[in-house]
Design a protein around this motif. Structure first.
Motif, PDB file in Angstrom:
ATOM      1  N   CYS A 109       0.847  -1.202   0.000  1.00 21.95           N
ATOM      2  CA  CYS A 109       0.000   0.000   0.000  1.00 21.95           C
ATOM      3  C   CYS A 109       0.880   1.248   0.000  1.00 21.95           C
ATOM      4  N   SER A 110       0.456   2.248  -0.749  1.00 22.43           N
ATOM      5  CA  SER A 110       1.253   3.489  -0.763  1.00 22.43           C
ATOM      6  C   SER A 110       0.620   4.556   0.125  1.00 22.43           C
ATOM      7  N   SER A 111      -0.485   4.230   0.771  1.00 23.77           N
ATOM      8  CA  SER A 111      -1.083   5.224   1.678  1.00 23.77           C
ATOM      9  C   SER A 111      -1.712   4.523   2.874  1.00 23.77           C
ATOM     10  N   ARG A 112      -1.807   5.281   3.974  1.00 17.42           N
ATOM     11  CA  ARG A 112      -2.454   4.768   5.176  1.00 17.42           C
ATOM     12  C   ARG A 112      -3.929   4.453   4.883  1.00 17.42           C
ATOM     13  N   LYS A 113      -4.544   5.304   4.058  1.00 15.29           N
ATOM     14  CA  LYS A 113      -5.970   5.125   3.725  1.00 15.29           C
ATOM     15  C   LYS A 113      -6.201   3.751   3.098  1.00 15.29           C
ATOM     16  N   ARG A 114      -5.334   3.413   2.170  1.00 16.15           N
ATOM     17  CA  ARG A 114      -5.468   2.118   1.480  1.00 16.15           C
ATOM     18  C   ARG A 114      -5.263   0.968   2.487  1.00 16.15           C
ATOM     19  N   GLN A 115      -4.264   1.114   3.361  1.00  9.92           N
ATOM     20  CA  GLN A 115      -4.017   0.065   4.366  1.00  9.92           C
ATOM     21  C   GLN A 115      -5.267  -0.164   5.218  1.00  9.92           C
ATOM     22  N   ILE A 116      -5.833   0.962   5.678  1.00  9.82           N
ATOM     23  CA  ILE A 116      -7.017   0.860   6.556  1.00  9.82           C
ATOM     24  C   ILE A 116      -8.151   0.170   5.809  1.00  9.82           C
ATOM     25  N   SER A 117      -8.322   0.539   4.544  1.00  3.55           N
ATOM     26  CA  SER A 117      -9.455  -0.052   3.827  1.00  3.55           C
ATOM     27  C   SER A 117      -9.208  -1.542   3.563  1.00  3.55           C
ATOM     28  N   GLU A 118      -7.960  -1.934   3.317  1.00  3.67           N
ATOM     29  CA  GLU A 118      -7.653  -3.366   3.104  1.00  3.67           C
ATOM     30  C   GLU A 118      -7.944  -4.171   4.378  1.00  3.67           C
ATOM     31  N   ILE A 119      -7.600  -3.577   5.518  1.00  2.00           N
ATOM     32  CA  ILE A 119      -7.854  -4.283   6.785  1.00  2.00           C
ATOM     33  C   ILE A 119      -9.359  -4.284   7.074  1.00  2.00           C
ATOM     34  N   ALA A 120      -9.988  -3.114   6.904  1.00  2.00           N
ATOM     35  CA  ALA A 120     -11.410  -2.970   7.272  1.00  2.00           C
ATOM     36  C   ALA A 120     -12.266  -3.991   6.540  1.00  2.00           C
ATOM     37  N   LYS A 121     -11.984  -4.207   5.256  1.00  2.00           N
ATOM     38  CA  LYS A 121     -12.877  -5.109   4.525  1.00  2.00           C
ATOM     39  C   LYS A 121     -12.690  -6.576   4.923  1.00  2.00           C
ATOM     40  N   ARG A 122     -11.637  -6.859   5.663  1.00  2.00           N
ATOM     41  CA  ARG A 122     -11.404  -8.258   6.071  1.00  2.00           C
ATOM     42  C   ARG A 122     -11.620  -8.475   7.576  1.00  2.00           C
ATOM     43  N   LEU A 123     -11.930  -7.420   8.304  1.00  2.00           N
ATOM     44  CA  LEU A 123     -12.129  -7.599   9.753  1.00  2.00           C
ATOM     45  C   LEU A 123     -13.364  -8.450  10.009  1.00  2.00           C
ATOM     46  N   PRO A 124     -13.227  -9.513  10.781  1.00  2.00           N
ATOM     47  CA  PRO A 124     -14.420 -10.314  11.068  1.00  2.00           C
ATOM     48  C   PRO A 124     -15.361  -9.570  12.017  1.00  2.00           C
ATOM     49  N   LYS A 125     -16.551 -10.114  12.142  1.00  2.00           N
ATOM     50  CA  LYS A 125     -17.511  -9.526  13.099  1.00  2.00           C
ATOM     51  C   LYS A 125     -16.946  -9.657  14.509  1.00  2.00           C
ATOM     52  N   GLY A 126     -17.424  -8.792  15.382  1.00  2.00           N
ATOM     53  CA  GLY A 126     -16.969  -8.864  16.783  1.00  2.00           C
ATOM     54  C   GLY A 126     -15.916  -7.821  17.037  1.00  2.00           C
ATOM     55  N   ARG A 127     -15.502  -7.758  18.300  1.00  2.00           N
ATOM     56  CA  ARG A 127     -14.543  -6.732  18.705  1.00  2.00           C
ATOM     57  C   ARG A 127     -13.120  -7.197  18.400  1.00  2.00           C
ATOM     58  N   ALA A 128     -12.393  -6.350  17.697  1.00  2.00           N
ATOM     59  CA  ALA A 128     -10.998  -6.690  17.377  1.00  2.00           C
ATOM     60  C   ALA A 128     -10.065  -5.765  18.149  1.00  2.00           C
ATOM     61  N   ALA A 129      -8.804  -6.162  18.201  1.00  2.00           N
ATOM     62  CA  ALA A 129      -7.819  -5.402  18.993  1.00  2.00           C
ATOM     63  C   ALA A 129      -6.638  -4.994  18.121  1.00  2.00           C
ATOM     64  N   ALA A 130      -5.926  -3.993  18.599  1.00  2.00           N
ATOM     65  CA  ALA A 130      -4.677  -3.584  17.945  1.00  2.00           C
ATOM     66  C   ALA A 130      -3.580  -3.554  18.991  1.00  2.00           C
ATOM     67  N   ILE A 131      -2.375  -3.955  18.584  1.00  2.00           N
ATOM     68  CA  ILE A 131      -1.235  -3.916  19.505  1.00  2.00           C
ATOM     69  C   ILE A 131      -0.071  -3.195  18.827  1.00  2.00           C
ATOM     70  N   GLY A 132       0.498  -2.276  19.580  1.00  2.00           N
ATOM     71  CA  GLY A 132       1.589  -1.454  19.059  1.00  2.00           C
ATOM     72  C   GLY A 132       1.244   0.000  19.273  1.00  2.00           C
ATOM     73  N   GLU A 133       2.022   0.875  18.639  1.00  2.00           N
ATOM     74  CA  GLU A 133       1.687   2.299  18.702  1.00  2.00           C
ATOM     75  C   GLU A 133       0.581   2.518  17.681  1.00  2.00           C
ATOM     76  N   SER A 134      -0.607   2.206  18.111  1.00  2.00           N
ATOM     77  CA  SER A 134      -1.671   1.996  17.132  1.00  2.00           C
ATOM     78  C   SER A 134      -2.733   3.082  17.137  1.00  2.00           C
ATOM     79  N   GLY A 135      -2.510   4.195  17.853  1.00  2.00           N
ATOM     80  CA  GLY A 135      -3.545   5.205  18.045  1.00  2.00           C
ATOM     81  C   GLY A 135      -4.442   5.465  16.843  1.00  2.00           C
ATOM     82  N   ALA A 136      -3.872   5.981  15.750  1.00  2.00           N
ATOM     83  CA  ALA A 136      -4.691   6.384  14.608  1.00  2.00           C
ATOM     84  C   ALA A 136      -5.330   5.174  13.942  1.00  2.00           C
ATOM     85  N   VAL A 137      -4.592   4.085  13.873  1.00  2.00           N
ATOM     86  CA  VAL A 137      -5.117   2.871  13.220  1.00  2.00           C
ATOM     87  C   VAL A 137      -6.275   2.314  14.037  1.00  2.00           C
ATOM     88  N   ALA A 138      -6.081   2.234  15.352  1.00  2.00           N
ATOM     89  CA  ALA A 138      -7.129   1.692  16.222  1.00  2.00           C
ATOM     90  C   ALA A 138      -8.379   2.562  16.130  1.00  2.00           C
TER      91      ALA A 138
END
Ligand code: GLY
Ligand code: MN
Ligand code: MN
Length: 442
Positions: A109-138
């Motif tokens: 991915c060449s942008s954060r926006k694209r990364q987020i959208s790639e992850i978002a479309k594959r996130l399963p139902k339910g509450r997911a977590a992020a680990i790391g310096e993840s503020g904006a991503v989380a």
């Protein structure tokens, strides 16, 4: 690319994915996003500090670089959304066919926006977590940030190394050993701390930022400073050298210390090094499954006190030196620590995977592990004797009950030499300890 390495990594990833699936289920999360980390910029400056990956990310994916995201879901291939912005200042990072890539679905991915959208479309139902310096991503993905229950489970698992990880640490020892052999040569040739440091670095063949920790290269009295980071160029022909330096391979560290006597050292110091080495090797033999680390630490105090008594540095029995606190004057640090991606690796004070703590005893606050040894643990064994706390009588030496030995800076035979420390990296196996350092370095 080596087939053996690819296959060993495949096995490692399989074990880790099975573990994370169990941990997600146990903690009630449906998925985990690991964030490789950001860059730290100095205040009002456009220059960054050297980048260091989030160790939990590196543990699953040996891709070093800021901004990458890794999505882990039970029973699905991990999705790696790399971050490689179009930028005319820097060379874009390309992955190529590295040994580990087959285990991942990779979207560059060449942008954060694209990364987020790639992850978002594959996130399963339910509450997911992020680990790391993840503020904006989380925030963008609505993820729980660094939930302690999941973090402690990851920490707990990281203490048990897979075969792949042991190979990495063993190779880091091979590389670190080459550095130590060259560094000893520079010392015996009369080199300064700066010369010895540079010789180590050249033999390891990397940048300073690639080392797991800043080298500790202390000539003479500087050997007393446990984490001495100076590099004096104007002191040469040392009477002693204490060098604590390691290397990194695929993110994994070695952490090795040796003490050498120079030509001008007296026989007493040489004899102390030999005796300390004998005690250290005996302790390495004690790194066996089922052994509480704190017990081995206590044994280290007894055997180190025995060495100091035999060498006429103190005149109390081992038992009295330990009971009176005198042994802690000479040996204030812990016997050792877990070693892995982080040089002081995580999980040493966990009592169980649920996150209950097992803090170090009050008398030994620097003990970095309170765990009972299990096959797969890799620890450093680094007893030492430093003169740094042997200040003027009554000056915080921790002595009591009228301990008679003089520990004044002037009269301590150790003082001109700083101290002695010897450190190896040892793996606990079903059949006994495996000393990963001594396979490469005397
Ligand atoms: N090199 C730091 C340590 O031995 O813990
Ligand atoms: Mn060390
Ligand atoms: Mn260490």
């Amino acid at each position: 690319m080596s087939d053996a390495l690819a296959s060993s990594f495949r096995e490692h990833l399989g074990i880790r994915l099975e573990g994370i699936a169990q941990d997600l289920q146990k903690t009630g999360y449906s998925a985990l996003v690991l964030v490789s980390g950001g860059q730290y910029f100095y205040f009002r400056d456009d220059q960054p500090a050297p980048y260091r990956a989030n160790a939990h990310f590196l543990h699953f994916c040996p891709l070093e670089g800021p901004g990458h995201l890794l999505l882990l879901r039970p029973e699905k291939k991990p999705l790696l959304a790399t971050f490689s912005p179009d930028d005319f200042w820097y060379e874009p990072q390309r992955i190529g066919d590295a040994f580990w890539t087959e285990g991942f679905k990779i979207v560059e991915c060449s942008s954060r926006k694209r990364q987020i959208s790639e992850i978002a479309k594959r996130l399963p139902k339910g509450r997911a977590a992020a680990i790391g310096e993840s503020g904006a991503v989380a925030e963008a993905l609505g993820l729980a940030q660094n939930p302690p229950a999941l973090l402690t489970r990851l920490d707990w698992r990281r203490a048990i190394k897979t075969a792949y990880e042991v190979e990495c640490i063993s190779e880091a020892n091979r590389l670190g050993a080459a550095g130590h052999i060259a560094a000893e040569g520079a010392f015996q040739d009369g080199g300064s701390e700066l010369d010895i440091h540079r010789t180590f670095l050249a033999a390891v063949g990397g940048l300073e930022a690639d080392l797991p920790y800043p080298t500790i290269v202390g000539l003479n009295e500087k050997g007393a400073v446990l984490h001495y980071e100076g590099k004096r160029a104007d002191v040469r022909n040392g009477k002693s050298l204490l060098i604590d330096a390691g290397a990194r391979v695929r993110g994994y560290a070695s952490d090795i210390t040796r003490t050498f006597a120079g030509g001008a050292a007296d026989g007493r110091f040489c004899s102390l090094i030999t005796a300390m080495e004998g005690a250290q090797q005996a302790l390495c033999e004690g790194v066996t499954a089922g052994r509480p680390w704190a017990e081995l630490h206590h044994e280290a105090h007894l055997s180190l006190s025995g060495v100091l008594k035999d060498e006429n540095v103190i005149n109390l029995s081992s038992e009295d030196a330990v009971a009176s606190g005198l042994s802690r004057v000479f040996f204030p640090h812990g016997l050792g620590h877990f070693l892995g991606i982080q040089v002081h690796d995580v999980g040493g004070h966990l009592a169980d995977p649920d996150g209950r703590r097992a803090p170090p005893p009050k008398a030994h606050p620097m003990l970095r592990s309170t765990r009972t040894l299990e096959p797969g643990h890799v620890l450093t064994v680094e007893p030492g004797s430093t003169s740094s706390r042997c200040s003027s009588p009554g000056g915080g030496t921790g002595r009591s009950r009228g301990a008679t030995p003089s520990t004044g800076r002037q009269s301590t035979p150790l003082a001109p030499y700083g101290g002695v420390r010897i450190e190896d990296n040892v793996l606990v196996t079903d059949t006994g300890p495996r000393n990963l350092t001594r396979e490469h370095l005397p």
